[in-house]
Design a protein around this motif. Structure first.
Motif, PDB file in Angstrom:
ATOM      1  N   LYS A  14       0.832  -1.090  -0.310  1.00  0.00           N
ATOM      2  CA  LYS A  14      -0.250  -0.023  -0.069  1.00  0.00           C
ATOM      3  C   LYS A  14       1.047   1.242  -0.094  1.00  0.00           C
ATOM      4  O   LYS A  14       0.464   2.292  -0.590  1.00  0.00           O
ATOM      5  N   SER A  15       2.150   1.351   0.614  1.00  0.00           N
ATOM      6  CA  SER A  15       2.874   2.345   0.643  1.00  0.00           C
ATOM      7  C   SER A  15       3.399   2.694  -0.627  1.00  0.00           C
ATOM      8  O   SER A  15       3.817   3.967  -1.053  1.00  0.00           O
ATOM      9  N   GLY A  16       3.589   1.958  -1.567  1.00  0.00           N
ATOM     10  CA  GLY A  16       4.086   2.311  -2.799  1.00  0.00           C
ATOM     11  C   GLY A  16       5.637   2.159  -2.913  1.00  0.00           C
ATOM     12  O   GLY A  16       6.388   2.562  -3.893  1.00  0.00           O
ATOM     13  N   ALA A  17       6.425   1.531  -1.665  1.00  0.00           N
ATOM     14  CA  ALA A  17       7.680   1.507  -1.901  1.00  0.00           C
ATOM     15  C   ALA A  17       8.081   0.208  -2.791  1.00  0.00           C
ATOM     16  O   ALA A  17       7.372  -0.643  -2.936  1.00  0.00           O
ATOM     17  N   ASN A  18       9.265   0.414  -3.367  1.00  0.00           N
ATOM     18  CA  ASN A  18       9.640  -0.357  -4.274  1.00  0.00           C
ATOM     19  C   ASN A  18      10.509  -1.582  -3.640  1.00  0.00           C
ATOM     20  O   ASN A  18      10.256  -2.936  -3.884  1.00  0.00           O
ATOM     21  N   GLU A  19      10.994  -1.330  -2.532  1.00  0.00           N
ATOM     22  CA  GLU A  19      12.005  -2.335  -1.479  1.00  0.00           C
ATOM     23  C   GLU A  19      12.014  -2.013  -0.051  1.00  0.00           C
ATOM     24  O   GLU A  19      12.180  -0.904   0.103  1.00  0.00           O
ATOM     25  N   VAL A  20      11.901  -2.920   0.693  1.00  0.00           N
ATOM     26  CA  VAL A  20      11.754  -2.693   2.234  1.00  0.00           C
ATOM     27  C   VAL A  20      12.748  -3.678   2.713  1.00  0.00           C
ATOM     28  O   VAL A  20      12.452  -4.936   2.406  1.00  0.00           O
TER      29      VAL A  20
END
Length: 163
Positions: A15-21
């Motif tokens: 949901k956050s739209g981050a590519n990689e965490v």
């Protein structure tokens, strides 16, 4: 970190739209990559004592193992009977508590007769305690979840015999 927490983390990242965490807690390292085209990478590192995951891990494993074993045979043996019962389901994701406080008795137990609007449990979500009320009157036939257990949205919690 248990499976439910990992699933919630994956949903949050999606949901956050981050590519990689990348998440590192003690000796546990998790990397979540999404198919998003963004090049932004978020790194979260939490320093945790090594003993803390060791204490949490066995407790989390023990609860589902105990809960899963009785649930499977019960579902097989009473598969036909459960069709006449009404399920009270979790309205939110959180931690279920069957008591109003640790020193008080449970809200309801097997064999109790309840009315529509009676509180059957509490679900804690983000430090907010939400009362779960019965929408039907009847008799508690089965409690499907243990006290202080994590619950998912729409997960069955109790079986009610409306007759």
């Amino acid at each position: 970190m248990d499976l439910k927490e990992i699933q919630n983390l994956i949903k949050f990242v999606a949901k956050s739209g981050a590519n990689e965490v990348k998440l590192e807690m003690g000796d546990v390292k998790i990397t979540i990559k999404t198919g998003a085209e963004k090049t932004e990478t978020n790194y979260f590192q939490q320093a945790a004592p090594v003993s803390m995951p060791v204490q949490v891990q066995p407790e989390v494993q023990a609860v589902p193992a105990v809960a899963a074993e009785p649930a499977a045979p019960a579902a097989e043996s009473s598969g036909e009977d459960t069709s006449k019962y009404i399920e009270i389901k979790s309205p939110i994701i959180g931690t279920l508590y069957r008591k109003p406080s640790p020193d008080k008795p449970v809200f309801v137990k097997v064999g109790d007769t309840i009315e529509a609007g009676d509180t059957v449990c509490i679900i804690e979500a983000m430090k907010l305690f939400n009362e779960v009320e019965s929408e039907v009157s009847g008799k508690i036939v089965k409690v499907l979840i243990e006290d202080s257990s994590p619950v998912e949205f729409d997960q069955p919690l109790f079986l009610i015999d409306p007759s």
